[in-house]
Design an enzyme around this catalytic site. Structure first.
Site, PDB file in Angstrom:
ATOM      1  CG  HIS A 184      -6.567  -3.708   2.347  1.00 59.19           C
ATOM      2  ND1 HIS A 184      -5.479  -4.024   3.129  1.00 59.19           N
ATOM      3  CD2 HIS A 184      -6.695  -2.348   2.424  1.00 59.19           C
ATOM      4  CE1 HIS A 184      -4.973  -2.914   3.653  1.00 59.19           C
ATOM      5  NE2 HIS A 184      -5.699  -1.897   3.258  1.00 59.19           N
ATOM      6  CG  HIS A 219      -1.869  -1.245   1.132  1.00 57.27           C
ATOM      7  ND1 HIS A 219      -3.147  -1.201   0.601  1.00 57.27           N
ATOM      8  CD2 HIS A 219      -1.629  -2.540   1.449  1.00 57.27           C
ATOM      9  CE1 HIS A 219      -3.664  -2.423   0.641  1.00 57.27           C
ATOM     10  NE2 HIS A 219      -2.766  -3.256   1.147  1.00 57.27           N
ATOM     11  CG  ASP A 222      -6.839  -0.334  -0.451  1.00 61.04           C
ATOM     12  OD1 ASP A 222      -5.608  -0.341  -0.598  1.00 61.04           O
ATOM     13  OD2 ASP A 222      -7.433   0.317   0.432  1.00 61.04           O
ATOM     14  CG  HIS A 226     -10.726   0.512   3.558  1.00 64.70           C
ATOM     15  ND1 HIS A 226     -10.372   1.656   4.209  1.00 64.70           N
ATOM     16  CD2 HIS A 226      -9.812   0.354   2.568  1.00 64.70           C
ATOM     17  CE1 HIS A 226      -9.280   2.164   3.658  1.00 64.70           C
ATOM     18  NE2 HIS A 226      -8.915   1.395   2.656  1.00 64.70           N
ATOM     19  CD  GLU A 282      -6.539   3.504   0.089  1.00 67.61           C
ATOM     20  OE1 GLU A 282      -7.504   3.530   0.864  1.00 67.61           O
ATOM     21  OE2 GLU A 282      -5.549   2.779   0.280  1.00 67.61           O
ATOM     22  CG  HIS A 305      -1.899   1.555  -2.612  1.00 72.97           C
ATOM     23  ND1 HIS A 305      -1.604   2.759  -2.016  1.00 72.97           N
ATOM     24  CD2 HIS A 305      -2.883   1.005  -1.852  1.00 72.97           C
ATOM     25  CE1 HIS A 305      -2.351   2.924  -0.943  1.00 72.97           C
ATOM     26  NE2 HIS A 305      -3.158   1.878  -0.821  1.00 72.97           N
TER      27      HIS A 305
HETATM   28 ZN   LIG Z   1      -4.480   0.749   0.609  1.00 75.96          ZN
END
Ligand SMILES: [Zn+2]
Length: 235
Positions: free
Chosen positions: A76, A66, A72, A182, A194, A70
């Protein structure tokens, strides 16, 4: 049918697309790049080097999945969730809308989404005050970044959004203990990008191309990515 219409520009004007400006919206990765507290720092060392008498220069990379810009993946936060290397390329490439978030907005909520996301693109990138943080990496990680709350995540899902991007190292408010944003997004297989740098980007519609490394080891939680925006042809 809706999907076909959205991607129609490829077939119609491919030769024009090749001439359109391309903007790099990924951040450079180095030891100077801020990382999220608790994550590994970034080290890029010379493993082999010509100056040491080796036949070639070979760098050794040491950083978390991360780091910098990057993606997710569901894995994650969700046990047995989809891995970063299985995110469909169809999701990672296509039309995205860059939405400007006024500096006074520190938390993007459902009301903001309802007012600002009217075009209903499947990919939405938020340009917030966070982008300016990348001008001052020497100050290290900033915990006062603009984030996206659960009501916004739910609204984006209602709108059929498949990918959400933000311009700092987490989409979640700093200090969250539940990581609810998330969980809501990744629980619906919405890809989170992100660490974008949208400083130079004029809000509007672009072609977004985000290609995370095809990491096959580890837990598949995420992967660093090169991400670019390309201006769409006008007709
Ligand atoms: Zn992340």
């Amino acid at each position: 049918l809706t999907l076909l219409r959205r991607d129609h520009y490829y077939a119609r004007s491919f030769s024009k697309i090749e001439l359109m400006p391309i903007y790099d919206v990924s951040v450079p990765l180095s030891a100077a790049t801020p990382t999220y507290p608790g994550d590994p720092g970034i080290e890029i060392n010379q493993f082999l080097s010509l100056t040491n008498g080796n036949a070639a220069n070979v760098s050794l990379l040491h950083f978390g999945a991360h780091s910098g810009t990057h993606v997710d993946a569901p894995a994650h936060f969700i046990a047995d969730g989809a891995r970063a290397d299985s995110i469909p390329l169809q999701t990672l490439i296509g039309v995205a809308e860059v939405i400007e978030v006024p500096p006074a907005v520190k938390v993007i909520d459902g009301g903001f989404i309802s007012e600002s996301c009217q075009r209903r693109e499947e990919r939405v990138l938020f340009k917030t005050r966070n982008s300016s943080f990348w001008s001052d990496n020497a100050s290290g990680f900033r915990s006062d970044y603009t984030s996206l709350d659960v009501s916004a995540a739910e609204r984006l899902i209602d709108l059929g959004v498949k990918l959400v991007g933000i311009d700092y190292l987490s989409i979640e408010a700093y200090g969250s203990e539940t990581f609810a944003t998330h969980h809501v997004l990744l629980g619906k297989n919405v890809v989170i990008v992100e660490g974008l740098d949208l400083r130079t980007i004029v809000p509007g519609r672009y072609e977004f191309i985000c290609l995370p490394l095809r990491l096959a080891g580890g837990s598949g939680d995420g992967a660093p990515a090169r991400a670019v925006l390309r201006t769409l042809p006008t007709n």
